[in-house]
Design a protein around this motif. Structure first.
Motif, mmCIF file in Angstrom:
data_model
loop_
_atom_site.group_PDB
_atom_site.id
_atom_site.type_symbol
_atom_site.label_atom_id
_atom_site.label_comp_id
_atom_site.label_asym_id
_atom_site.label_seq_id
_atom_site.Cartn_x
_atom_site.Cartn_y
_atom_site.Cartn_z
ATOM 1 N N SER A 58 0.819 -1.212 0.000
ATOM 2 C CA SER A 58 0.000 0.000 0.000
ATOM 3 C C SER A 58 0.853 1.263 0.000
ATOM 4 N N GLY A 59 2.180 1.121 -0.175
ATOM 5 C CA GLY A 59 3.059 2.273 -0.344
ATOM 6 C C GLY A 59 3.709 2.798 0.910
ATOM 7 N N LYS A 60 3.633 2.089 2.029
ATOM 8 C CA LYS A 60 4.177 2.595 3.294
ATOM 9 C C LYS A 60 5.686 2.814 3.207
ATOM 10 N N SER A 61 6.418 1.751 2.899
ATOM 11 C CA SER A 61 7.881 1.841 2.844
ATOM 12 C C SER A 61 8.332 2.769 1.727
ATOM 13 N N HIS A 62 7.629 2.738 0.611
ATOM 14 C CA HIS A 62 8.016 3.556 -0.544
ATOM 15 C C HIS A 62 7.924 5.042 -0.220
ATOM 16 N N VAL A 63 6.826 5.448 0.390
ATOM 17 C CA VAL A 63 6.639 6.868 0.708
ATOM 18 C C VAL A 63 7.697 7.335 1.710
ATOM 19 N N VAL A 64 7.912 6.564 2.758
ATOM 20 C CA VAL A 64 8.884 6.965 3.786
ATOM 21 C C VAL A 64 10.295 7.042 3.196
ATOM 22 N N SER A 65 10.675 6.044 2.398
ATOM 23 C CA SER A 65 12.034 6.036 1.839
ATOM 24 C C SER A 65 12.245 7.191 0.865
ATOM 25 N N ILE A 66 11.228 7.526 0.066
ATOM 26 C CA ILE A 66 11.364 8.645 -0.882
ATOM 27 C C ILE A 66 11.528 9.953 -0.128
ATOM 28 N N LEU A 67 10.733 10.165 0.928
ATOM 29 C CA LEU A 67 10.832 11.408 1.701
ATOM 30 C C LEU A 67 12.217 11.551 2.333
ATOM 31 N N LEU A 68 12.687 10.488 2.960
ATOM 32 C CA LEU A 68 13.988 10.558 3.632
ATOM 33 C C LEU A 68 15.129 10.720 2.628
ATOM 34 N N LYS A 69 14.994 10.082 1.476
ATOM 35 C CA LYS A 69 16.039 10.176 0.458
ATOM 36 C C LYS A 69 16.099 11.568 -0.149
ATOM 37 N N GLU A 70 14.929 12.101 -0.543
ATOM 38 C CA GLU A 70 14.910 13.403 -1.205
ATOM 39 C C GLU A 70 15.270 14.544 -0.249
ATOM 40 N N LEU A 71 14.896 14.426 1.013
ATOM 41 C CA LEU A 71 15.231 15.455 1.998
ATOM 42 C C LEU A 71 16.630 15.258 2.573
ATOM 43 N N GLU A 72 17.283 14.135 2.211
ATOM 44 C CA GLU A 72 18.655 13.828 2.631
ATOM 45 C C GLU A 72 18.805 13.894 4.143
ATOM 46 N N LEU A 73 17.925 13.185 4.836
ATOM 47 C CA LEU A 73 17.946 13.153 6.296
ATOM 48 C C LEU A 73 18.664 11.890 6.774
ATOM 49 N N PRO A 74 19.419 11.965 7.868
ATOM 50 C CA PRO A 74 20.085 10.767 8.397
ATOM 51 C C PRO A 74 19.044 9.753 8.852
ATOM 52 N N ASN A 75 19.171 8.519 8.371
ATOM 53 C CA ASN A 75 18.138 7.534 8.698
ATOM 54 C C ASN A 75 18.720 6.133 8.654
ATOM 55 N N LEU A 76 18.028 5.249 9.311
ATOM 56 C CA LEU A 76 18.328 3.821 9.284
ATOM 57 C C LEU A 76 17.025 3.085 9.028
ATOM 58 N N THR A 77 17.011 2.250 8.001
ATOM 59 C CA THR A 77 15.834 1.428 7.700
ATOM 60 C C THR A 77 16.188 -0.033 7.941
ATOM 61 N N VAL A 78 15.429 -0.678 8.808
ATOM 62 C CA VAL A 78 15.698 -2.062 9.192
ATOM 63 C C VAL A 78 14.407 -2.867 9.061
ATOM 64 N N SER A 79 14.502 -4.033 8.458
ATOM 65 C CA SER A 79 13.373 -4.968 8.454
ATOM 66 C C SER A 79 13.482 -5.850 9.694
ATOM 67 N N CYS A 80 12.442 -5.855 10.502
ATOM 68 C CA CYS A 80 12.477 -6.645 11.734
ATOM 69 C C CYS A 80 12.558 -8.141 11.457
ATOM 70 N N ALA A 81 12.244 -8.541 10.223
ATOM 71 C CA ALA A 81 12.387 -9.952 9.869
ATOM 72 C C ALA A 81 13.856 -10.355 9.831
ATOM 73 N N GLU A 82 14.749 -9.385 9.618
ATOM 74 C CA GLU A 82 16.179 -9.673 9.556
ATOM 75 C C GLU A 82 16.855 -9.559 10.918
ATOM 76 N N CYS A 83 16.189 -8.924 11.872
ATOM 77 C CA CYS A 83 16.766 -8.764 13.217
ATOM 78 C C CYS A 83 16.347 -9.946 14.075
ATOM 79 N N ILE A 84 17.203 -10.936 14.136
ATOM 80 C CA ILE A 84 16.850 -12.138 14.879
ATOM 81 C C ILE A 84 17.012 -11.937 16.379
#
Length: 447
Positions: A58-84
């Motif tokens: 439904s566009g959740k990750s896409h919208v957040v990643s585009i905003l953070l990328k275009e505004l060039e803000l420091p960020n960390l994106t983690v998928s909780c499926a990968e954090c064991i």
């Protein structure tokens, strides 16, 4: 899109970036504007936490990643499926924002207080010029980690005394997250499913360079006419669109039809879309093999394409569970005694067959049934005696995960869950043949 452009008048936003964002976020402008307002000025404190929820694709990750990328803000994106483990999540946060020295300061098995202590120590050495954003995808998996982890994350800004904001992205609402002990309520933002018109608008943007935009838009209209009822996942629809477009434009390529000859184009693509309908969400074979199969037809005309029952291999009892589910979905409940009870006594034919039933159950589609009815039919049709063990219930869950069954009741309704069978008659007939079960004899429509 004009509203998003107007945000460029705010001194904290660059107009050129906002124009690029507006172009990359079709049909998600209201959600993007809301997030921008919550984030505020890059140099000022943002909201402590935002809970973003909505169905898959439904566009959740896409919208957040585009905003953070275009505004060039420091960020960390983690998928909780990968954090064991929680330690891996803490290490990623410290490594991204403060470097390897901060991550090395963590104990081998860090607690929540250890993470807060190390974060505060290195925050004092490296002041934030802009808000730091932690984006956690598949946040529902956090509920299986430390009991207090969610409570800490939603108020992390207060605990570490830093300009940091946490975005929790999930497919399920906040009510299923809220700890019994209570916690700070994050700001909630819902991403609704795309409407049919929005899906058409988005998918039409992927037009093929060799054909006109109107021709590709008409193809998307045909595709949605077939799949929209059963699938509204944008990624799945985009995959299906790319997979079947070559077959749609085949008459045009061969010179047998023009781009405006919709009748011939539909007649050519219809059997292929019906085959693809049987395997929505299932990946029994690769897309390359599916395309090869589409190009091969038998001498009599039927398509030899992907056949789900040829490739899906289920455990023995799962096959009988699926058969029982199909019978429960397409047989009226009042007929169970006649079909599945050996010593049911005499049942008058006039009572068993109602004369006013003019519409086939298969045309009306599958109907929901409770779990106890499914198990009752299962124990009747399976040859050997089976104890109601956890293995049987886990196989039902596996059928739901494979989307061969659909759970129609709420996830928290544990006492009487309801399901619907999501497979076709051809599929279940093939499954039945593998276990030597004549399913037609037990179907009310074929009496």
């Amino acid at each position: 899109m004009s509203s998003l452009r107007q945000k460029g008048q705010h001194p904290g936003y660059d107009t050129e970036n906002l124009l690029r964002m507006a172009e990359q976020l079709p049909c998600r402008e209201p959600q993007a504007i809301m997030l921008l307002s919550l984030m505020g000025e890059p140099q000022l404190y943002s909201v402590p936490s935002v809970f973003i929820y909505g169905h898959r694709a439904s566009g959740k990750s896409h919208v957040v990643s585009i905003l953070l990328k275009e505004l060039e803000l420091p960020n960390l994106t983690v998928s909780c499926a990968e954090c064991i483990s929680v330690a891996l999540l803490f290490e990623q946060v410290l490594l991204t924002f403060f470097g390897g020295d901060a991550a090395a300061d963590l104990p081998r098995y860090p607690s929540l207080s250890d993470f807060v202590r190390v974060y505060r120590k290195h925050r004092s050495l490296s002041a934030a010029e802009q808000t730091r954003y932690i984006v956690l995808e598949k946040a529902e998996l956090l509920r299986d980690m430390d009991a207090n982890l969610i409570s800490v994350l939603v108020r992390l800004q207060e605990l570490v005394e830093d300009n940091v904001s946490v975005f929790l992205l999930s497919d399920i609402p906040w009510d299923t997250f809220r700890p019994n002990t209570g916690c700070l309520e994050p700001i909630q933002l819902h991403f609704p499913d795309y409407t049919r018109a929005e899906l058409h608008q988005i998918l039409s943007r992927d037009s093929h360079p060799s054909y006109s935009a109107d021709f590709y838009a008409s193809y998307i209209h045909v595709l949605l006419g077939v799949f929209y009822i059963v699938c509204r996942d944008l990624r799945e629809l985009r995959h299906l669109a790319a997979l079947n477009f070559a077959k749609f434009c085949e008459p045009v390529t061969e010179g047998k039809a023009t781009e405006s000859d919709s009748h011939k184009l539909w007649r050519n693509i219809e059997p292929h879309l019906k085959k693809a309908m049987q395997t929505v969400y299932l990946r029994e074979v690769s897309s390359l093999e599916w395309e090869k199969n589409q190009q091969v037809e038998t001498p009599t005309g039927p398509l030899r394409g992907l056949s789900a029952h040829t490739h899906v291999e289920l455990p023995f009892y799962s096959k009988f569970l699926l058969i029982a589910a199909y019978l429960a979905s397409y047989n009226p409940a009042r007929t169970d005694k006649r079909f599945f009870v050996k010593h049911h006594g005499k049942i008058k034919k006039s009572k068993f067959l109602k004369g006013n039933e003019k519409t086939s159950n298969h045309l009306l589609g599958p109907k929901p049934f409770p779990l106890d009815r499914l198990l009752a039919i299962f124990y009747s049709v399976v040859d050997s005696r089976v104890a109601p063990t956890a293995s049987i219930f886990s196989q039902i869950s596996s059928l739901v995960t494979l989307q061969l069954l659909t759970q129609v009741s709420h996830a928290d309704q544990l006492d009487a869950p309801k399901y619907k069978c999501a497979v076709s008659l051809d599929f279940i007939s093939a499954i039945s043949r593998t276990v030597n079960f004549d399913i037609v004899k037990y179907l009310y429509d074929f009496l």
